[in-house]
Motif scaffolding. Sequence first.
Motif, mmCIF file in Angstrom:
data_model
loop_
_atom_site.group_PDB
_atom_site.id
_atom_site.type_symbol
_atom_site.label_atom_id
_atom_site.label_comp_id
_atom_site.label_asym_id
_atom_site.label_seq_id
_atom_site.Cartn_x
_atom_site.Cartn_y
_atom_site.Cartn_z
ATOM 1 N N VAL A 5 0.830 -1.194 0.000
ATOM 2 C CA VAL A 5 0.000 0.000 0.000
ATOM 3 C C VAL A 5 0.868 1.247 0.000
ATOM 4 O O VAL A 5 0.592 2.228 -0.686
ATOM 5 C CB VAL A 5 -0.954 -0.004 1.214
ATOM 6 C CG1 VAL A 5 -1.748 1.291 1.270
ATOM 7 C CG2 VAL A 5 -1.898 -1.192 1.143
ATOM 8 N N MET A 6 1.966 1.255 0.763
ATOM 9 C CA MET A 6 2.881 2.395 0.785
ATOM 10 C C MET A 6 3.464 2.652 -0.604
ATOM 11 O O MET A 6 3.586 3.793 -1.053
ATOM 12 C CB MET A 6 4.005 2.142 1.793
ATOM 13 C CG MET A 6 3.547 2.164 3.247
ATOM 14 S SD MET A 6 4.898 1.791 4.387
ATOM 15 C CE MET A 6 5.946 3.231 4.141
ATOM 16 N N THR A 7 3.791 1.570 -1.302
ATOM 17 C CA THR A 7 4.316 1.696 -2.664
ATOM 18 C C THR A 7 3.281 2.317 -3.592
ATOM 19 O O THR A 7 3.589 3.161 -4.438
ATOM 20 C CB THR A 7 4.723 0.310 -3.203
ATOM 21 O OG1 THR A 7 5.709 -0.231 -2.329
ATOM 22 C CG2 THR A 7 5.285 0.421 -4.606
ATOM 23 N N ALA A 12 1.630 6.906 -6.885
ATOM 24 C CA ALA A 12 0.601 7.855 -7.279
ATOM 25 C C ALA A 12 1.049 9.288 -7.016
ATOM 26 O O ALA A 12 0.746 10.203 -7.769
ATOM 27 C CB ALA A 12 -0.697 7.572 -6.522
ATOM 28 N N THR A 13 1.800 9.485 -5.944
ATOM 29 C CA THR A 13 2.297 10.815 -5.625
ATOM 30 C C THR A 13 3.241 11.309 -6.705
ATOM 31 O O THR A 13 3.171 12.466 -7.137
ATOM 32 C CB THR A 13 3.025 10.797 -4.268
ATOM 33 O OG1 THR A 13 2.123 10.317 -3.275
ATOM 34 C CG2 THR A 13 3.490 12.195 -3.872
ATOM 35 N N LEU A 14 4.107 10.439 -7.162
ATOM 36 C CA LEU A 14 5.046 10.819 -8.212
ATOM 37 C C LEU A 14 4.325 11.154 -9.505
ATOM 38 O O LEU A 14 4.684 12.092 -10.225
ATOM 39 C CB LEU A 14 6.038 9.674 -8.468
ATOM 40 C CG LEU A 14 7.079 9.415 -7.367
ATOM 41 C CD1 LEU A 14 7.926 8.210 -7.765
ATOM 42 C CD2 LEU A 14 7.971 10.641 -7.142
ATOM 43 N N ALA A 21 -2.202 12.437 -5.043
ATOM 44 C CA ALA A 21 -1.642 11.922 -3.795
ATOM 45 C C ALA A 21 -2.737 11.777 -2.750
ATOM 46 O O ALA A 21 -2.780 10.801 -1.998
ATOM 47 C CB ALA A 21 -0.543 12.853 -3.287
ATOM 48 N N GLY A 22 -3.649 12.769 -2.714
ATOM 49 C CA GLY A 22 -4.754 12.672 -1.774
ATOM 50 C C GLY A 22 -5.640 11.486 -2.067
ATOM 51 O O GLY A 22 -6.063 10.773 -1.147
ATOM 52 N N ALA A 23 -5.926 11.236 -3.332
ATOM 53 C CA ALA A 23 -6.732 10.082 -3.713
ATOM 54 C C ALA A 23 -6.013 8.781 -3.370
ATOM 55 O O ALA A 23 -6.622 7.818 -2.904
ATOM 56 C CB ALA A 23 -7.054 10.128 -5.203
ATOM 57 N N VAL A 278 -12.117 5.562 -8.464
ATOM 58 C CA VAL A 278 -13.136 5.917 -9.446
ATOM 59 C C VAL A 278 -13.458 7.406 -9.364
ATOM 60 O O VAL A 278 -13.567 8.099 -10.389
ATOM 61 C CB VAL A 278 -14.406 5.072 -9.235
ATOM 62 C CG1 VAL A 278 -15.519 5.529 -10.176
ATOM 63 C CG2 VAL A 278 -14.111 3.594 -9.451
ATOM 64 N N ALA A 279 -13.618 7.910 -8.149
ATOM 65 C CA ALA A 279 -13.986 9.317 -7.965
ATOM 66 C C ALA A 279 -12.932 10.261 -8.522
ATOM 67 O O ALA A 279 -13.260 11.349 -9.018
ATOM 68 C CB ALA A 279 -14.219 9.612 -6.489
ATOM 69 N N ALA A 280 -11.669 9.865 -8.462
ATOM 70 C CA ALA A 280 -10.594 10.715 -8.983
ATOM 71 C C ALA A 280 -10.732 10.935 -10.482
ATOM 72 O O ALA A 280 -10.332 11.984 -11.005
ATOM 73 C CB ALA A 280 -9.232 10.086 -8.658
#
Length: 349
Positions: A5-7, A12-14, A21-23, A278-280
């Motif tokens: 999950v951390m990966t 996603a942040t990158l 990142a928030g999503a 999905v929301a993103a």
Amino acid sequence: MDKTVMTLVFAATLLGGAGNAGAADAEASGLANVKQFTLEHNHQLVVQAELLEVAVAEYAGVIAAHDGDYAAAWSVDGVRLAKQIGAIRALWLDTSNQYETIEGIVAGIPATAKYDLILDAGNPGTEQEDVAEYDLSLPDGTVLKRPGNLFHGITEPLLWGMNESGIKLPVDLNADGKVTRGEMLFDANLGLGAVQALAHWAKMLETDMNAWKPNREDAFTSVVVMTPTVGDYFGEWKESQFISGEIGAFVAQSRLTDVQGIMNGCRKMYSEAISPVVAAGDSDLDSRIKSGFEELLTLVQDTQAREAAGAKFGVEEADALGNEAQDIAERIVAMVLQGAAKAGVQIRG
């Protein structure tokens, strides 16, 4: 937080900056919540299965004290045996319902799906598909090859007297002066072996669930695989004694209890782990999927409430309700697949 999950969060942040990142944080948190929820109920499943094993062992001990003579056991210890069977049935319900709460998750995850076949849904080896891949060893040394699932295939019919070969002696369990279907002493050897297996496989599931690395593909796959099964469950409900008056496989409680547990698991997986993805990409699609799950669960809950209030359902109405539930489920899945396509998620076969 799980390393997988951390990966997922880091990647996603990158790729997407603060918004993505928030999503991703929400997705990672949701995946972790689903795993924790499943482990909590899995632990209670193990606890209840062990209590059930102790209770059946005590029942078997009474029978053994009379050298396996069920008539003699009933003659001397009938009151005790009747109380034991009542306690065993209550413990079975508690154990089964702990599993049903997480079945919608467990059965849809490729790494744990085999346990659903063994515990709750698998066929015996005489069938061609969905066979529960295990053998059942009994205390007397007998080994039953591929006997079918443990909850609804073996223990429920045995403990409620629906398995004719498992009935050792018809008796008046409730002391009302007559013996009706389901009042009996059950085969202690088969019963003890089966509940020992329940405890064993519940622990094995817990081990593999602990090892499971929550990920996006498994989450989407779980919802896509399990949500459409609602039609099959309604079919089983229709065929059970709660609809037709016939003695069916699901005699301990209404199959709708199981349906509600399974579909709640599907909704939890979606709302916790998939909705952020999905929301993103499409917030309207996400809202429509959530509304679909609410509609589906409301249908199940309302039908169960009617049943609990004493409503009698004919076959035609039961079919109509099942078809309505299936239609809603298929709409949900079609929308989830749209979300998966937009997010580039591969559904696992």
